[in-house]
Structure formats: C-alpha cells, structure tokens
Motif scaffolding. Sequence first.
Motif, PDB file in Angstrom:
ATOM      1  N   ASP A 188       0.859  -1.177   0.000  1.00 53.64           N
ATOM      2  CA  ASP A 188       0.000   0.000   0.000  1.00 53.64           C
ATOM      3  C   ASP A 188       0.899   1.232   0.000  1.00 53.64           C
ATOM      4  OD1 ASP A 188       0.975   0.101   2.603  1.00 53.64           O
ATOM      5  OD2 ASP A 188      -0.922  -0.541   3.515  1.00 53.64           O
ATOM      6  N   ARG A 189       0.302   2.421   0.032  1.00 55.34           N
ATOM      7  CA  ARG A 189       1.109   3.638  -0.060  1.00 55.34           C
ATOM      8  C   ARG A 189       2.067   3.774   1.124  1.00 55.34           C
ATOM      9  NH1 ARG A 189      -1.190   7.348  -3.891  1.00 55.34           N
ATOM     10  NH2 ARG A 189       0.404   8.835  -3.282  1.00 55.34           N
ATOM     11  N   ALA A 190       1.609   3.394   2.324  1.00 57.32           N
ATOM     12  CA  ALA A 190       2.466   3.498   3.506  1.00 57.32           C
ATOM     13  C   ALA A 190       3.660   2.555   3.388  1.00 57.32           C
ATOM     14  CB  ALA A 190       1.665   3.181   4.768  1.00 57.32           C
ATOM     15  N   GLY A 191       3.420   1.344   2.880  1.00 51.07           N
ATOM     16  CA  GLY A 191       4.512   0.392   2.696  1.00 51.07           C
ATOM     17  C   GLY A 191       5.508   0.871   1.665  1.00 51.07           C
ATOM     18  N   ALA A 192       5.007   1.511   0.602  1.00 50.75           N
ATOM     19  CA  ALA A 192       5.900   2.040  -0.426  1.00 50.75           C
ATOM     20  C   ALA A 192       6.757   3.172   0.133  1.00 50.75           C
ATOM     21  CB  ALA A 192       5.080   2.527  -1.617  1.00 50.75           C
ATOM     22  N   ARG A 193       6.156   4.020   0.972  1.00 48.43           N
ATOM     23  CA  ARG A 193       6.926   5.122   1.558  1.00 48.43           C
ATOM     24  C   ARG A 193       7.998   4.609   2.512  1.00 48.43           C
ATOM     25  NH1 ARG A 193       1.759   7.681   1.720  1.00 48.43           N
ATOM     26  NH2 ARG A 193       1.459   6.956   3.869  1.00 48.43           N
ATOM     27  N   ALA A 194       7.737   3.485   3.169  1.00 46.84           N
ATOM     28  CA  ALA A 194       8.703   2.938   4.131  1.00 46.84           C
ATOM     29  C   ALA A 194       9.898   2.294   3.442  1.00 46.84           C
ATOM     30  CB  ALA A 194       8.013   1.921   5.038  1.00 46.84           C
ATOM     31  N   LEU A 195       9.724   1.912   2.181  1.00 46.62           N
ATOM     32  CA  LEU A 195      10.795   1.238   1.453  1.00 46.62           C
ATOM     33  C   LEU A 195      11.907   2.224   1.109  1.00 46.62           C
ATOM     34  CD1 LEU A 195      11.261  -1.641   0.435  1.00 46.62           C
ATOM     35  CD2 LEU A 195      10.252  -0.950  -1.748  1.00 46.62           C
ATOM     36  N   ARG A 196      13.156   1.795   1.318  1.00 46.96           N
ATOM     37  CA  ARG A 196      14.298   2.670   1.069  1.00 46.96           C
ATOM     38  C   ARG A 196      15.192   2.181  -0.068  1.00 46.96           C
ATOM     39  NH1 ARG A 196      11.543   5.569   2.829  1.00 46.96           N
ATOM     40  NH2 ARG A 196      11.490   6.686   4.801  1.00 46.96           N
ATOM     41  N   GLU A 197      15.288   0.867  -0.245  1.00 47.57           N
ATOM     42  CA  GLU A 197      16.166   0.332  -1.290  1.00 47.57           C
ATOM     43  C   GLU A 197      15.564  -0.910  -1.919  1.00 47.57           C
ATOM     44  OE1 GLU A 197      20.807   1.151  -0.671  1.00 47.57           O
ATOM     45  OE2 GLU A 197      19.965  -0.234   0.803  1.00 47.57           O
ATOM     46  N   ILE A 198      15.778  -1.051  -3.208  1.00 46.64           N
ATOM     47  CA  ILE A 198      15.497  -2.286  -3.938  1.00 46.64           C
ATOM     48  C   ILE A 198      16.803  -2.676  -4.590  1.00 46.64           C
ATOM     49  CG2 ILE A 198      14.194  -3.367  -5.803  1.00 46.64           C
ATOM     50  CD1 ILE A 198      11.959  -1.317  -5.268  1.00 46.64           C
ATOM     51  N   VAL A 199      17.373  -3.794  -4.135  1.00 44.29           N
ATOM     52  CA  VAL A 199      18.739  -4.147  -4.497  1.00 44.29           C
ATOM     53  C   VAL A 199      18.768  -5.542  -5.119  1.00 44.29           C
ATOM     54  CG1 VAL A 199      21.112  -4.340  -3.650  1.00 44.29           C
ATOM     55  CG2 VAL A 199      19.520  -2.787  -2.516  1.00 44.29           C
ATOM     56  N   PHE A 200      19.611  -5.726  -6.133  1.00 45.28           N
ATOM     57  CA  PHE A 200      19.836  -7.033  -6.733  1.00 45.28           C
ATOM     58  C   PHE A 200      21.199  -7.535  -6.242  1.00 45.28           C
ATOM     59  CE2 PHE A 200      16.696  -5.001  -9.277  1.00 45.28           C
ATOM     60  CZ  PHE A 200      15.919  -6.011  -9.828  1.00 45.28           C
TER      61      PHE A 200
END
Length: 203
Positions: A188-200
């Motif tokens: 949800d929007r709150a979960g997206a805001r909490a995310l800081r990095e997407i790493v491979f």
Amino acid sequence: MSPEPAGTVLRPRGLQDLRQGRSRPAVLHYPAGDLLVVSGLPGSGKSTLMRRCVRTLLVDSQQVREEYAARVPGWLPYAVYRPVVRVAHYRRLRRAVLAGGPLAVHDCGAVPHVRQWLVREAARQGRRVHLILLDASAEEAREGQQARGQAVSAYAFARHREAGRRLRRRLAGTGEPPAGCASAVVLDRAGARALREIVFVAS
C-alpha cells in the motif's frame, strides 16, 4: 508467513501481501540478474518508488515521456506524440532485456502482453521475473496524477483500473504470484513510503 518487522531486509518469495501494516520492510533483495516489474495505477507512485529505491538499471515509460516533453513545444498535447513515446519506451525495454543483467521495469498494467513477453524472454535467458504491485485506491492515484500535473483520461484510467482489478483477483484467488513470476509483493502507499532500497544481490 509471520510479518517482518519494520526496517528489515526482505527477500521476496511467493506472494507476500504487505498492506495494512502487515510488514514495512526498508529493503527488498532480489537475485542478481533477475527482472523486477513494478505495476499499479497511473499516479500510484511507481516512478517515484523506482527512482528513489532501485539500485540498478530501470526502464520507466514516465522518463521517456519527460524526455520527449522537453523536446516538443509546450502547447503540443501529449496525445499527439504518445505513440512515439510508446515506441521509444518499448525499444528501450527490448534493448535492456536482451542485454541481460538486473533490470527494473515500469508496468502500466493495462497491456498484459508486455509482462507476458518479459516472462517468456527472461525464461529463455534463464532469468526470473518478480512483481511489485502498488495497490493505491483510485482516489490516491488521481491525487498522484494531479501532483505530477499529468492526468490520465477517464477512458484510459478505466482500462488501468480494470486491469488492476483482474490482477488483484488473480492474486487473491490463487494465493500465488502471476504465472511465470517467481515472487509478488503487494504494497500500500504506507509500505511504499517505508521502502528505502530495492537491491539485486548475488545469492
């Protein structure tokens, strides 16, 4: 599956619904070489999330649109040069996929054959596809469009909403990621805001 505490690293597997505060990881780790598809309604925050968090090559149709908008006269409506933007985006996407390596892709969701092509091509290369679905309401998405000054027509938005409904029904009905996807994370929007990095990262 037990929820992950906020601020943790999550390595997505299967279908993980992180809405309504079930979990708010700060980092998502995907295997090196795989593809990530970020889907959701126009205005849900896909481009914002990708630009803020993705630490690898990304292909975003919004970036292509902005590049063309900077070249054409300001009075020219987007509808006039939209076909050119789409062709340029798909050419860029094809080149990036065929080049190999980790990749994050903006998915409007209304053209399912694009995601199907990604799954087929990734499988041919021995790679896997992962999905992030940003589950914003129609009202939140409209607000997002207004904030960026790029409203989607009622017809186009209806197509996106129907595609989103079909995808959510499929996820809820099967309890598994879409066919061909190794994992699916619903935010949800709150979960997206909490995310800081997407790493491979290497396994």
